[in-house]
Structure formats: structure tokens, C-alpha cells
Design an enzyme around this catalytic site. Sequence first.
Site: not given
Length: 455
Positions: A261, A291, A347
Site C-alpha cells: 500500500d 495493493d 473500494r
Amino acid sequence: MKPENSLKRKVKMSTLLLAIILFTQCHKSNEDQLVANVNEISATSTATAEVAKTLVLSSATKDAGYAYYLEPKLTITGDSPTKPSNSTLKIYENGKLLGAAHSLHRDIRNVGKGKFSHWDTGLYFSSSDNSDPRTNGRTYTYTTGTTTAVAAPVAQTPPASSTGSSPIGFASVDGSTTGGKAGKTITVSNLNDLKRAAVSSDPLVIQISGSITGTGMIEVKSNKTFIGLEGAVLNGTGLSIWGVSNVIVKNLKINKVVGADCITIKGGSNHVWVDHCELWQDRTHGWDYYDELLEVTDRSDYVTISWNEFHDTNIALLIGSGDQQTTDIGHLRVTLYGNYFKNISERQPCTRFGYMHCFNNYLANGSGYGIGVTMNATVRTDNNYFEGQHIPIYTEFNAKPGVVSGASTNIYKNCGPNIISTSASSWVPSYEYKSVLIAAADVPAKVLSEAGPNY
């Protein structure tokens, strides 16, 4: 004898005149007497009025329910078992008297609404609307009643603005998020210095200068503030906020962290604020190459994500990493406001188990879904703007759906329908945010002008 009689007559006349004068003075009109009394009381009040003093809430702690506890070191005696109404303390919220005083502690905890009790040396109290008095932006003052008390009116202090020094939302609940404010400020311009500063045991404000390139994640310890100076960017390396507390990341650009991330908030981390950052990847390397841009998982809590720009990625922001991770129940309280999501598949964010509040966000050009609500998560939406989203709000995926409130407050432009399979929730966060809430129609212009690094 005549002179003596004349003198006596003069004395008697003088005595009579004096009696008449005294009688007249003792029988003023009621109106005159009322004016005299009012003037006397007014003069006394002006001379002896007690100016309200401010309660310092930095040492206040959460007791239970709606009750907070503080020891303000007063000069008066509090209530006791034998004298349950002994204290003369009065508490004011922005100049308005709170009460009832001398309340039972169970009523302060369970009912709140301004009830308080000065018991022995401690103060148990609640705000008028049961919000956290430490973070709701109001001023609390008190008088002790040792004189004719007049509380000085206090102007209401609004919550922090988009460029404020403290967050709105969950990062200010059950504690505060100040980052490295208590420490010194340093500036770093290379990866090694940044890594050393980030793991220091001391509180630090770390200013990042220039373009820094690396791989993997930079470990972050508690009580840190990261501030990107103009032109600062992390290329290929992100921040790992794992098992720590009180961290602020502000005005920083991070991009293309392979296999990880841009920002990871994990391992029970709490009181984290990500503000005015820009995070991005690309959509050409496939879904598994990177990610998320940002992740809040594994029992992390009390997070605010505000005025950031998230763009050009398949998966943007994940809150709760797995359907089987039931240890997240009771955690994952996250606030998102003022964020710009652009060119993202899904998301924006997706959440499991926790409580998430999304207000005044702008979600544009989403090919999958916008806000995903699953595994009994509870989400409140207020005045967001969805544009070009295939599914703006989505509950019907993963093992179980979540619940949503406030879906009707949003604007949906050129979007597909919401897919919400559960009844509307009634949950609304307890913290104050409505004073900064703007109309959904105004969100795109506001977010486009303010989201991202603000130098």
C-alpha cells in the site's frame, strides 16, 4: 416663666417636624422603593459578579457511556454521601448553563444531555448532545457560586476547517490526534534519513523535502507527523503505520508501491489522520501488481481520512481485510470527508465490520462500485457526490451485507443504481460535523479546489 414656655414650644415643634420628615422617608412610594432596590442589587451584582473560568479538558478522560471525568482543582467542596447537594458548581457549554447538577452517575453515563456531578474532588459531566466535549469544538466554563455568579458568554468555536490543525471525526474521539506536535521539527531529503526519523522513539514533526525513491514500506513509530513540503513525493515506497498511535500524514504524495500500500494502517493502530495527500498507482499492471492505496485493517481504530486525492488504481481504500477476521468487530471506526476518488475500479472505500462515516466526498468515473458495505459494517453517508459510478453504493457481495444510512442525501449523476439489500440503518456518528457539512451540489467544486496537497 414666659421664656421657658416659649423654649418648650420651640422644642416640641422641632420634634414634630422631625417626626414628620422621618415618617415621610419611611413611606416612600412602592415605585421609588423598587427602583432603589433594583439599583442596589445591580450595583452589588456588578461589583461581585464571578467571571466564568475555562475548564481545561486536556486531562479529561472517558468514564463510561456519555460521562467524562476531570479533576479541575476547585476551591469549593463537592457532593458527598451525607451532603449530596453540597456543591455550588455550575457548568456552561458555550455560555449556556448545563444540568441537572448533582445528577446520579448512572444518569450521566446512560442519559447524558448535560447532566453533571461535582463529587468530592472530581467532576463527572456530559455535553448537551452527548458528543465528546474534548473534541466537539465547544468551550466549557464554570463558576463556583462563591459570589453572585454571572457566567461570561462564550462564542461557539466551530470544528476545524479543511485546512485546520485538528481532524474532524473519529481521529478526535476517545482521545486526540496531535502527531509529533510535542517534539521538535526536522527536515529530511533522502530515504535513509526518513527511515531513521520515522522509527525514532521521540515525538517528531518530519518535513519531507524533494523526491525520494525506494521500495517496500517505511516503518513508523507513534507520535509522528509527516508533512510533505512543496514538491515532496515518495516514489515506490510507502508508510507502514503498524501497531502504533497518534500519527499524522499531511501534504504528501505517494505513488506506485509495488506489492504493498501507499499507506498501511494496521495491527491495532489508533488515532491516525491522513490529510491533504495524493496517492496513485496505474491501471495497466493488473489487479495484483499493487495493493490498495490506503488500508485500515486488523483492529485499527479512530482514523480520519480527509481532503485527499485518490486516483488511477483498481483498488483504492480497504477497511477490514477479510470476512473471517471477526477480531475487527468493535474496531475500524473511520471518517472520510472531502476526498476525491477518480478513475478507480472499486473500494472507494470498501468496509467490513466497522463503523464508517462518509461525507462531502466526490467519487468520479468508477467502473466497478463506489462505497462497499459488507460483513455487518455500518456506514453513514452525508451529502456525497457520485458521478459516472457503475454502482455507487453496494452491499450485496462477500459473505454478508452491511447496513447504510443517509443514501438519499447524496447526488448521483450519470450513475447506475445503488444495490443495497438491507433496511436503512439509523446510526449517526456522535461527533459534531454538521457545522462544516456542505450541500451535495457544492461538493465537486469544493473538493476539486481543496483536495490533495495544500502547501
